[in-house]
Design an enzyme around this catalytic site. Structure first.
Site, PDB file in Angstrom:
ATOM      1  N   ASP A  37     -36.826 -45.301 -15.895  1.00 19.13           N
ATOM      2  CA  ASP A  37     -38.281 -45.138 -15.983  1.00 19.13           C
ATOM      3  C   ASP A  37     -38.574 -44.252 -17.198  1.00 19.13           C
ATOM      4  OD1 ASP A  37     -40.711 -45.164 -13.454  1.00 19.13           O
ATOM      5  OD2 ASP A  37     -41.073 -44.245 -15.417  1.00 19.13           O
ATOM      6  N   THR A  41     -46.132 -43.656 -16.835  1.00 23.48           N
ATOM      7  CA  THR A  41     -47.108 -43.559 -15.738  1.00 23.48           C
ATOM      8  C   THR A  41     -46.457 -43.028 -14.452  1.00 23.48           C
ATOM      9  OG1 THR A  41     -46.748 -45.897 -15.245  1.00 23.48           O
ATOM     10  CG2 THR A  41     -48.667 -45.381 -16.580  1.00 23.48           C
ATOM     11  N   ALA A  77     -44.092 -51.745 -15.481  1.00 22.97           N
ATOM     12  CA  ALA A  77     -45.067 -52.613 -16.138  1.00 22.97           C
ATOM     13  C   ALA A  77     -46.361 -51.852 -16.353  1.00 22.97           C
ATOM     14  CB  ALA A  77     -45.365 -53.840 -15.268  1.00 22.97           C
ATOM     15  N   SER A  79     -50.255 -52.148 -15.643  1.00 17.25           N
ATOM     16  CA  SER A  79     -50.871 -52.884 -14.535  1.00 17.25           C
ATOM     17  C   SER A  79     -52.366 -52.610 -14.343  1.00 17.25           C
ATOM     18  CB  SER A  79     -50.123 -52.559 -13.243  1.00 17.25           C
ATOM     19  OG  SER A  79     -50.230 -51.182 -12.972  1.00 17.25           O
ATOM     20  N   TYR A 143     -53.504 -59.073 -17.944  1.00 16.56           N
ATOM     21  CA  TYR A 143     -52.529 -58.533 -16.995  1.00 16.56           C
ATOM     22  C   TYR A 143     -51.882 -59.670 -16.198  1.00 16.56           C
ATOM     23  CZ  TYR A 143     -50.759 -56.557 -12.674  1.00 16.56           C
ATOM     24  OH  TYR A 143     -49.961 -56.278 -11.583  1.00 16.56           O
ATOM     25  N   LYS A 147     -47.959 -61.373 -16.410  1.00 13.61           N
ATOM     26  CA  LYS A 147     -47.075 -61.469 -15.244  1.00 13.61           C
ATOM     27  C   LYS A 147     -46.664 -62.935 -15.014  1.00 13.61           C
ATOM     28  CE  LYS A 147     -46.734 -57.198 -13.555  1.00 13.61           C
ATOM     29  NZ  LYS A 147     -45.546 -56.548 -12.978  1.00 13.61           N
ATOM     30  N   PHE A 171     -50.288 -58.933  -3.089  1.00 15.58           N
ATOM     31  CA  PHE A 171     -51.738 -58.859  -2.977  1.00 15.58           C
ATOM     32  C   PHE A 171     -52.096 -57.370  -3.078  1.00 15.58           C
ATOM     33  CE2 PHE A 171     -53.414 -63.192  -2.596  1.00 15.58           C
ATOM     34  CZ  PHE A 171     -52.219 -63.836  -2.882  1.00 15.58           C
ATOM     35  N   ASN A 172     -52.948 -56.820  -2.211  1.00 19.78           N
ATOM     36  CA  ASN A 172     -53.373 -55.426  -2.451  1.00 19.78           C
ATOM     37  C   ASN A 172     -52.468 -54.439  -1.715  1.00 19.78           C
ATOM     38  OD1 ASN A 172     -55.676 -57.134  -3.233  1.00 19.78           O
ATOM     39  ND2 ASN A 172     -56.564 -55.150  -3.723  1.00 19.78           N
ATOM     40  N   PHE A 208     -68.466 -51.805  -5.727  1.00 19.37           N
ATOM     41  CA  PHE A 208     -68.715 -52.736  -6.840  1.00 19.37           C
ATOM     42  C   PHE A 208     -69.259 -54.075  -6.340  1.00 19.37           C
ATOM     43  CE2 PHE A 208     -65.065 -50.369  -9.141  1.00 19.37           C
ATOM     44  CZ  PHE A 208     -65.941 -49.396  -9.602  1.00 19.37           C
TER      45      PHE A 208
HETATM   46  N1  UFG Z   1     -63.618 -51.434  -5.488  1.00 19.56           N
HETATM   47  C1  UFG Z   1     -64.821 -50.789  -5.318  1.00 19.56           C
HETATM   48  N2  UFG Z   1     -64.930 -49.518  -5.785  1.00 19.56           N
HETATM   49  C2  UFG Z   1     -63.921 -48.866  -6.417  1.00 19.56           C
HETATM   50  C3  UFG Z   1     -62.685 -49.537  -6.572  1.00 19.56           C
HETATM   51  C4  UFG Z   1     -62.560 -50.839  -6.096  1.00 19.56           C
HETATM   52  O1  UFG Z   1     -65.768 -51.329  -4.767  1.00 19.56           O
HETATM   53  O2  UFG Z   1     -64.104 -47.722  -6.837  1.00 19.56           O
HETATM   54  C5  UFG Z   1     -63.481 -52.798  -4.958  1.00 19.56           C
HETATM   55  C6  UFG Z   1     -63.110 -53.804  -6.022  1.00 19.56           C
HETATM   56  O3  UFG Z   1     -64.252 -54.286  -6.665  1.00 19.56           O
HETATM   57  C7  UFG Z   1     -62.384 -54.845  -5.199  1.00 19.56           C
HETATM   58  C8  UFG Z   1     -61.725 -54.048  -4.086  1.00 19.56           C
HETATM   59  O4  UFG Z   1     -62.407 -52.804  -4.053  1.00 19.56           O
HETATM   60  O5  UFG Z   1     -63.295 -55.722  -4.638  1.00 19.56           O
HETATM   61  C9  UFG Z   1     -60.264 -53.783  -4.329  1.00 19.56           C
HETATM   62  O6  UFG Z   1     -60.112 -53.251  -5.633  1.00 19.56           O
HETATM   63  P1  UFG Z   1     -58.752 -52.643  -6.175  1.00 19.56           P
HETATM   64  O7  UFG Z   1     -59.003 -52.174  -7.577  1.00 19.56           O
HETATM   65  O8  UFG Z   1     -58.208 -51.682  -5.192  1.00 19.56           O
HETATM   66  O9  UFG Z   1     -57.783 -53.893  -6.179  1.00 19.56           O
HETATM   67  P2  UFG Z   1     -57.953 -55.303  -6.913  1.00 19.56           P
HETATM   68  O10 UFG Z   1     -58.197 -56.301  -5.821  1.00 19.56           O
HETATM   69  O11 UFG Z   1     -58.860 -55.293  -8.040  1.00 19.56           O
HETATM   70  O12 UFG Z   1     -56.526 -55.381  -7.574  1.00 19.56           O
HETATM   71  C10 UFG Z   1     -55.449 -56.031  -7.014  1.00 19.56           C
HETATM   72  C11 UFG Z   1     -54.174 -55.419  -7.550  1.00 19.56           C
HETATM   73  C12 UFG Z   1     -54.110 -55.619  -9.042  1.00 19.56           C
HETATM   74  C13 UFG Z   1     -54.273 -57.064  -9.343  1.00 19.56           C
HETATM   75  C14 UFG Z   1     -55.534 -57.589  -8.748  1.00 19.56           C
HETATM   76  C15 UFG Z   1     -55.697 -59.052  -8.963  1.00 19.56           C
HETATM   77  O13 UFG Z   1     -54.145 -54.053  -7.220  1.00 19.56           O
HETATM   78  O14 UFG Z   1     -52.869 -55.166  -9.520  1.00 19.56           O
HETATM   79  O15 UFG Z   1     -55.527 -57.369  -7.364  1.00 19.56           O
HETATM   80  O16 UFG Z   1     -57.004 -59.469  -8.688  1.00 19.56           O
HETATM   81  F1  UFG Z   1     -54.325 -57.275 -10.666  1.00 19.56           F
END
Ligand code: UFG
Length: 323
Positions: A37, A41, A77, A79, A143, A147, A171-172, A208
């Site tokens: 590493d 980050t 990576a 991300s 991103y 990948k 996924f998340n 959001f």
């Molecule tokens: N969200 C908010 N407020 C915030 C942060 C997030 O409302 O302050 C919402 C986002 O809009 C989304 C949900 O919470 O609807 C989840 O958001 P995250 O940023 O936690 O996760 P993502 O779904 O955007 O991201 C995940 C992975 C990424 C990947 C992405 C692909 O963590 O690595 O899915 O869509 F790229």
């Protein structure tokens, strides 16, 4: 499940969130683990006890692999979706070019196995959910595109050079494993951001978009516990087949809206967690839910911590300890 004997493994990105949890679990399973590493980050103190630590970039992996390894788990990576839109070069160089170099080093030194951290972002906006591995891959940001490019590169190396390879499309990912958890300097993920509000480090969470085509108007995601994810890595490592590249989605198959996540975090922390409505975030799909049927069928993997309250409770314990 076939149990292989002790393996000598290199974990790139083992000072980061998912990499450190997986490295810790691999050590506990009796494997001999070297973490590579560059700490760009990651955190030095996140490298699990029992691992040898080499501070270096993925492009320097050859020097380590020359010692002789049974496999590589490749987490290192860039991300961040927004960063990838603004500075794609960081992703094409730091993700794709670096990983092709890693594959070359594996070929040169005869490293037989690879498990790669891929992502749901390879699919882009899904035509339907749940998303299976044969869904169209049309990433909506660099991103996800990088990948996906790496998945293709791994596939061709597996076939041409006999590497046993698996890409796991997360996924998340959320939750924590004891002292190993999510600690990004630039945090963008929903659960850790909400918990920062509960800790009093932030005043409120921004939601959001509340006008999405979902029951409560907020985005729906499939949250998977990082320990379940780590278990899938071990299974992938043990069941990888030489000359084949297999791809598996990893999720719980259940979606939770931002509002539902917020309510769960309020219950778990006992904090009111103020929230405000904000504009939609660019590039967010409305709903992402995994079909992990292939992982269930072929790897014998089943998430054991699918309850969102358990995922949040583990993240909260970690946040309390870290914060
Ligand atoms: N969200 C908010 N407020 C915030 C942060 C997030 O409302 O302050 C919402 C986002 O809009 C989304 C949900 O919470 O609807 C989840 O958001 P995250 O940023 O936690 O996760 P993502 O779904 O955007 O991201 C995940 C992975 C990424 C990947 C992405 C692909 O963590 O690595 O899915 O869509 F790229």
């Amino acid at each position: 499940m076939i149990r292989l004997s002790r393996m000598r493994l290199m974990v790139t990105g083992g000072a980061g969130y998912i990499g450190s949890v997986c490295a810790a679990r691999l050590v506990e399973s009796g494997h001999d683990v070297v973490v590579l590493d560059d700490l760009s980050t990651g955190h030095r103190d996140a490298v699990p006890a029992g691992c040898r630590f080499v501070e270096g970039a993925v492009k320097d992996a050859g020097a380590v692999l020359a010692e002789g390894f049974d496999g590589v788990l490749h987490f290192a990576a860039r991300s961040l979706v927004a960063e990838s839109m603004a500075q794609p070069q960081r992703y094409w160089l730091g993700n794709v070019v670096a990983t092709v170099g890693l594959l070359e080093a594996m070929r040169e030194h005869g490293t037989p196995r690879m498990v790669f951290s891929s992502t749901a972002a390879t699919y882009g906006e899904p035509a339907s959910v749940p998303i299976a591995e044969d869904a169209v891959t049309r990433p909506t940001n660099p991103y996800g595109a990088t990948k996906l490019a790496i998945d293709h590169a791994i596939g061709s190396y597996a076939i041409a050079h006999g590497i046993a390879a698996v890409s796991l499309r997360y996924f998340n990912v959320a939750g924590a494993y004891g002292r190993y958890g999510e600690r990004h300097t630039l945090e963008t993920h929903l659960i850790p951001l909400i918990l920062q509000v509960a800790l009093g480090h932030q005043e409120k969470i921004m939601v959001f978009g509340e006008d999405w085509p979902t029951p409560d108007g907020t985005c729906i995601r499939d949250y998977i516990h990082v320990v379940d994810l780590a278990d899938a890595h071990e299974r992938a490592l043990e069941q990888a087949v030489p000359g084949e590249h297999r791809i598996y989605n990893l999720g719980n198959g259940t979606g939770f809206s931002v509002r539902q996540v917020l309510d769960t975090c309020r219950t778990v922390t006992g904090h009111p967690i103020p929230a405000r409505s904000a504009a939609r975030r660019l590039g967010d799909p409305a709903v992402l839910i995994a079909s992990s049927d292939r992982a269930h069928r072929e790897l014998g993997w089943k998430p054991e911590r699918a309850d969102l309250a358990v995922i949040v409770a583990d993240a909260w314990k970690f946040a309390l300890g870290a914060g």
